[in-house]
Structures are given as C-alpha cells and as structure tokens.
Design an enzyme around this catalytic site. Structure first.
Site, PDB file in Angstrom:
ATOM      1  N   ASP A   1      -0.309  -7.596   1.691  1.00  0.00           N
ATOM      2  CA  ASP A   1       0.226  -6.230   1.691  1.00  0.00           C
ATOM      3  C   ASP A   1       1.753  -6.267   1.774  1.00  0.00           C
ATOM      4  O   ASP A   1       2.352  -6.012   2.820  1.00  0.00           O
ATOM      5  CB  ASP A   1      -0.368  -5.449   2.867  1.00  0.00           C
ATOM      6  CG  ASP A   1      -0.036  -3.966   2.825  1.00  0.00           C
ATOM      7  OD1 ASP A   1       0.482  -3.505   1.791  1.00  0.00           O
ATOM      8  OD2 ASP A   1      -0.294  -3.270   3.829  1.00  0.00           O
TER       9      ASP A   1
ATOM     10  N   SER B   1       4.420   2.580   7.926  1.00  0.00           N
ATOM     11  CA  SER B   1       4.060   1.532   6.972  1.00  0.00           C
ATOM     12  C   SER B   1       5.268   1.028   6.195  1.00  0.00           C
ATOM     13  O   SER B   1       6.128   1.799   5.777  1.00  0.00           O
ATOM     14  CB  SER B   1       3.042   2.053   5.965  1.00  0.00           C
ATOM     15  OG  SER B   1       1.737   1.877   6.412  1.00  0.00           O
TER      16      SER B   1
ATOM     17  N   HIS C   1       0.812  -1.220   0.000  1.00  0.00           N
ATOM     18  CA  HIS C   1       0.000   0.000   0.000  1.00  0.00           C
ATOM     19  C   HIS C   1       0.847   1.274   0.000  1.00  0.00           C
ATOM     20  O   HIS C   1       0.312   2.369  -0.169  1.00  0.00           O
ATOM     21  CB  HIS C   1      -1.003  -0.004   1.167  1.00  0.00           C
ATOM     22  CG  HIS C   1      -0.423   0.341   2.499  1.00  0.00           C
ATOM     23  ND1 HIS C   1      -0.075  -0.607   3.437  1.00  0.00           N
ATOM     24  CD2 HIS C   1      -0.136   1.537   3.069  1.00  0.00           C
ATOM     25  CE1 HIS C   1       0.383  -0.009   4.515  1.00  0.00           C
ATOM     26  NE2 HIS C   1       0.364   1.301   4.320  1.00  0.00           N
TER      27      HIS C   1
END
EC number: 3.4.21.4
Length: 285
Positions: A120, A218, A73
């Site tokens: 992911d 992230s 992502h």
C-alpha cells in the site's frame, strides 16, 4: 430448552462476521483529525502534506523537492487518468493556508492489492519543485534498507477523524505518539481478518487503545527517530484496544522509490530530446 439455547448460541458464533478493516482515507468530501492527539506546532511535522481535490482526503510525506510518498489506496482511477486534478498543500499546519502545487504524475506500486492491503504505497510527482528547507516544509529522511520498526514510539500527524466514521474537520494539524506493536502480536490480533505481511508493521496501545491514526490520515508518514519508517494504511476502527493500526513498511520499498523517480526523469529527458529533434528538423526544412 437449555440444549436448544446452546445450539442457537453455537450457530450464532459460527456465523458471526469478523471485524472488517478500514482504510484510513476519507471520501473526497470529508476531513478529520488524529485520535487522542494534540495540535501540532511549527516544526513538528515539516514533511506532512495534505492531498486535495476540492478538500483534504489523504495525507502524504515530502521526500524530495518533486516527490510525495503516500498510500496506494488514496489513489483512484480518476486520479490516474487525470493527475492534474489533485493538488498537494504543503508548508502549513492549517488546511486553509500554505502553498498549493499541482500533481504531474502518479505511480502506484504494481503489486498493490486492495483486498489484502499489501504494498500500500504510491508516489506523487509535482509539476513544480516545492520550496523546501522552511520551518514547515522539509523532506523526510528515509530509513536504511532492512529497517523493521518493532520497538519505540511512532510520531504521527494528520487531519484524520477523531473517531471512526466522524466527518468533523479540524483547523490545524494534529499529532500523536503511538507505541509500536510486535508483528507477531499484531498478526494474532488480525487473524481471520487480514494477513500481516513483512511489508507491514503495527502500532497501538494494546488493551488500552485511545491513540491512533484515523480516516483522513491515510498516506501520512509514520516517523521513528526522525526517519520516515511508515505510511498510514489501515486498521479496525481507530484507537481500538484490540486492533493496532497498520502501516506500510517504507524500508521494503527503497529500490522501488528510487527506480520510480528515475523512470520519470528518463521519460522527461526522452520527451525533451524528441521535442528538440522535432523543432530542429522543422527549422531545417
């Protein structure tokens, strides 16, 4: 009147929106740091890198001289069409120092879903080999196949925000340890929000909160017993006592990582052979 109030209450409950998950990447103009952590010191997280365009927007982990593991992502269409627009900053605790190297190619997992956040995970190949085996630049050790983190404390690092929605930028890398959460407990917490699959695991102080990864973290690594067992993925807010953070389970993707790296090497060899033949034939004629 009491009946009317009760009916209004039932309607409000029926139409209440469940919490929404937040991917723990920043926009490309924002930065931040770990929730409830402290400043890292030399050697704490030598695998940690910062992904940058004009500034930090995601983290990543060094897994070899040419490859970075991060979250799918963190990658958008612009990155895929122009990998060279992204840089990796490594060998540093500070976003203003260290070494910058351009990205050559990007591989996002083919089954990644931005709806469910399953799979992911992504790989970045750098244009040149990184200079490793330094205090703050070492490739992370990958876990064994089948490794399923369910007990112990995760070590997290990054430049993510202090609180959900913050945009404050830190000077130095932050670190924190967070206890792992049983998958069934995590799945129950996220019921009605998102499905916690076997490709994920969770960590957080249930009922207490206060320590977590956050926006900007992230793609960074989740370490357990000095192995890169996870990739920072998503959560509901940051450090929420009711919702642990969710991480991509690296052991599920060892074959994919190996095949992706090999396919890149095969492509490079094919290109070099084609170039050699073109030059050779040109020289003959």
């Amino acid at each position: 009147m009491k009946i009317l109030l009760f009916l209004c209450f039932l309607v409000s409950v029926a139409f209440a929106k469940p919490p929404t998950i937040q991917l723990k990447s920043n926009t490309k103009s924002q930065n931040g740091f770990i929730v409830g952590g402290t400043e890292a010191v030399d050697g704490d997280a030598p695998h940690q890198v910062s992904l940058q365009h004009t500034s930090h927007f995601c983290g990543g982990s060094i897994i070899s001289e040419r490859w970075i593991l991060t979250a799918a992502h963190c990658i958008d269409a612009d990155d895929l069409s122009n990998p060279g627009g992204m840089s990796v900053r490594y060998n540093t605790l500070n976003l203003k120092s260290g070494t910058l190297v351009k990205v050559k190619s990007i591989k996002v997992h083919e089954q990644y879903s931005n709806v469910t956040s399953d799979n992911d995970i992504a790989l970045l190949e750098t244009v040149a080999s990184m200079n490793l085996n330094q205090t703050n630049a070492v490739a992370a050790k990958l876990p064994a196949k089948g490794n399923d983190p369910q007990d112990g404390d995760l070590f997290l690092s990054g430049w993510g925000t202090l609180h959900s929605g913050d945009t404050t930028i830190p000077t130095n890398l932050q670190k924190v340890t967070v206890p792992l959460t049983n998958r069934s407990v995590c799945a129950e917490a996220y019921t009605g929000i998102v499905n916690i699959t076997e490709n994920m695991f969770c960590a957080g102080k249930m009922g207490i909160g206060g320590v977590d990864s956050c926006q900007g973290d992230s793609g960074g690594g989740a370490m357990l017993n000095k192995e890169l067992v996870g990739v920072v993925s998503f959560g509901v807010g940051c450090g929420d006592p009711k919702y642990p953070g969710v991480y991509t389970r690296v052991s599920q993707y060892l074959d994919w990582i190996e095949l992706s790296a090999k396919s890149s090497a095969t492509t490079l060899v094919a290109v070099n052979i084609t170039l050699f033949l073109t030059l050779f034939i040109g020289a003959i004629w």
